[in-house]
Scaffold this active site. Structure first.
Site, PDB file in Angstrom:
ATOM      1  CG  HIS A   1       6.982 -29.879   0.659  1.00 56.14           C
ATOM      2  ND1 HIS A   1       7.909 -31.074   0.468  1.00 56.14           N
ATOM      3  CD2 HIS A   1       7.830 -29.348   1.688  1.00 56.14           C
ATOM      4  CE1 HIS A   1       8.696 -31.361   1.346  1.00 56.14           C
ATOM      5  NE2 HIS A   1       8.619 -30.150   2.164  1.00 56.14           N
TER       6      HIS A   1
ATOM      7  CE  LYS B   1     -12.541   1.649   0.795  1.00 56.25           C
ATOM      8  NZ  LYS B   1     -12.071   2.493   1.909  1.00 56.25           N
TER       9      LYS B   1
ATOM     10  CD  GLU C   1      -3.186   0.613   2.208  1.00 61.33           C
ATOM     11  OE1 GLU C   1      -4.360   0.642   1.987  1.00 61.33           O
ATOM     12  OE2 GLU C   1      -2.755   0.584   3.408  1.00 61.33           O
TER      13      GLU C   1
END
Length: 449
Positions: A310, A424, A289
């Protein structure tokens, strides 16, 4: 007092001398502008000297609120998203018994986290779990209108009042919010909740050492004074004027940006201790951010070793050479467990008989480092003496200070997040929120095509 340490020798060999020297000069200038408050986003530098500015009175007030919640609750739900919960969760998970929420510790309340997603299943299962429990809520939101957290708090507030009565609910709901404005502040004042202030000049991802992080951590039963003292250790050790060779924050910011300039676009934060999983989650938000702007920035990823050796281990070893690796290593573990003898020895592991499991883990760490460096992956190593409040406080401030310097090297504003708003706006338009009618029409027309 020991402190965390940094070894970047296995990364330095991948960077030319001229490149490293130039980046070192940039880092010095970046720190100067950070300390002088002349960098982009300088109205959000309250975190920079936060550890040394926290007073005994601040700590006392937080501990008093935590004591009330601990006395009156068997479960505490922390409602927040992003920086409003990740720092607290990172510290709590690192210090807790791995199976803490299964043990039902009688001395400490169960700490749960919500308000960080909009999953109906998650919220339904959470509210069902809380039925019959003596739960309280820490609502962390500067505005009080962030969708994920506001929706969750509505549900929890109503349930808490119904289960425990309004008078008790007022005692066991605590607000951490803006000093003067916003829906969460209005609610806290109206209901008479105990409240704490999120400083105006501290962004969420840098807020671990404010009540945003300190209150939940204290509620979990951990020593917030030691945590703050650890941050103070690195604030002092990385202060203006500390030479490069002694300043681990400058070193980290320099080497990661030098690698970036050489085409290493992805940084993978690795650990060999599962308790550090959420430290990596917090780190990803802090750097992603802060730096991901203007089409710049190292992409932060994380892995938990040896588990991910793995799976992701294959890509790291032999995939595209666009990565470097930063490993958080814990020198001393909390427990001792010896490898047992087996008469049949079908797994062929009797050669480890009587040796500590941590020795096996440490050799896996060393073997991985050597393999990855041989495979062309630069490696930076951060060493923690032990998982304690003090050393975790050191790690938190180390990453924060280095992030501020690193953002300045890149030439971005490390303290805003304009890109977070894009989803948003679309979500509100699609949901028909008042004021978003035109955007809604445009999106529906676009989807119709």
């Amino acid at each position: 007092m020991k402190t965390i340490s940094l070894d970047y020798s296995k990364a330095r060999q991948f960077v030319g001398d001229a490149t490293f020297a130039a980046m070192r000069d940039k880092a010095a200038e970046a720190q100067k502008s950070l300390e002088a408050g002349t960098c982009p986003g300088n109205d959000f530098l309250g975190w920079l000297h936060l550890p040394s500015s926290i007073s005994d009175e601040d700590i006392k007030a937080i501990k008093a609120a935590a004591a009330t919640l601990r006395a009156e609750c068997d479960t505490i739900v922390v409602a927040g998203i992003g920086g409003s919960y990740l720092g607290a969760r990172a510290v709590i998970e690192a210090l807790s018994n791995t199976l803490a929420n299964l043990i039902h510790d009688k001395e400490n309340p169960t700490i749960l986290f919500a308000g960080n997603n909009i999953s109906e299943d998650y919220l339904s299962e959470l509210t069902e779990y809380l039925k019959g429990r003596r739960f309280g809520v820490i609502n962390i939101s500067k505005s009080g209108t962030t969708t994920e957290t506001a929706l969750t708090f509505r549900l929890l507030k109503k349930q808490c009042e119904q289960q425990r009565g309004k008078d008790t609910a007022r005692r066991v709901i605590v607000a951490v919010t803006d000093a003067r404005k916003g829906a969460a502040r209005l609610t806290a004042d109206k209901e008479g909740y105990t409240s704490f202030v999120i400083p105006d000049n501290v962004g969420g991802r840098f807020s671990v050492l404010t009540p945003v992080g300190l209150l939940p951590i204290a509620c979990a039963g951990f020593d917030i004074e030691e945590l703050v003292d650890g941050a103070r250790d690195i604030e002092k050790a990385a202060a203006a004027g500390v030479p490069f060779d002694e300043n681990i924050c400058l070193q980290y910011a320099t080497v990661r940006n030098a690698l970036y300039s050489e085409g290493k676009k992805i940084e993978i934060l690795a650990n060999f201790q599962p308790k550090l999983h959420y430290i990596a989650e917090w780190w990803k938000q802090l750097y992603g951010e802060s730096e991901g702007k203007d089409h710049k920035g190292i992409f932060p990823a994380s892995v938990d070793f040896t588990t991910d050796l793995h799976s992701m281990g294959q890509w790291i070893q032999q995939g595209e050479r666009s990565i470097f690796e930063t490993v958080i290593s814990v020198e001393e573990v909390n427990h001792t467990l010896l490898f047992p003898h087996d008469d049949e020895n079908l797994d062929g592991l009797n050669f480890l008989e009587g040796r500590r499991v941590d020795e096996v883990n440490k050799m896996a760490e060393l073997g991985t480092l050597l393999a990855h460096v041989d495979g062309g992956v630069p490696n930076i190593r951060i060493s923690m003496p032990k998982l304690t409040e003090r050393y975790i406080g050191q790690v938190i401030y180390f990453f924060e200070k280095a992030c501020g310097v690193s953002g300045n090297i890149l030439g971005v504003n490390a303290f805003n997040q304009p890109g977070v708003e894009a989803y948003k706006k679309n979500m509100f338009a699609l949901l028909g929120k008042p004021g978003y009618e035109k955007e809604g029409e445009a999106i529906r027309a676009r989807l119709a095509k």
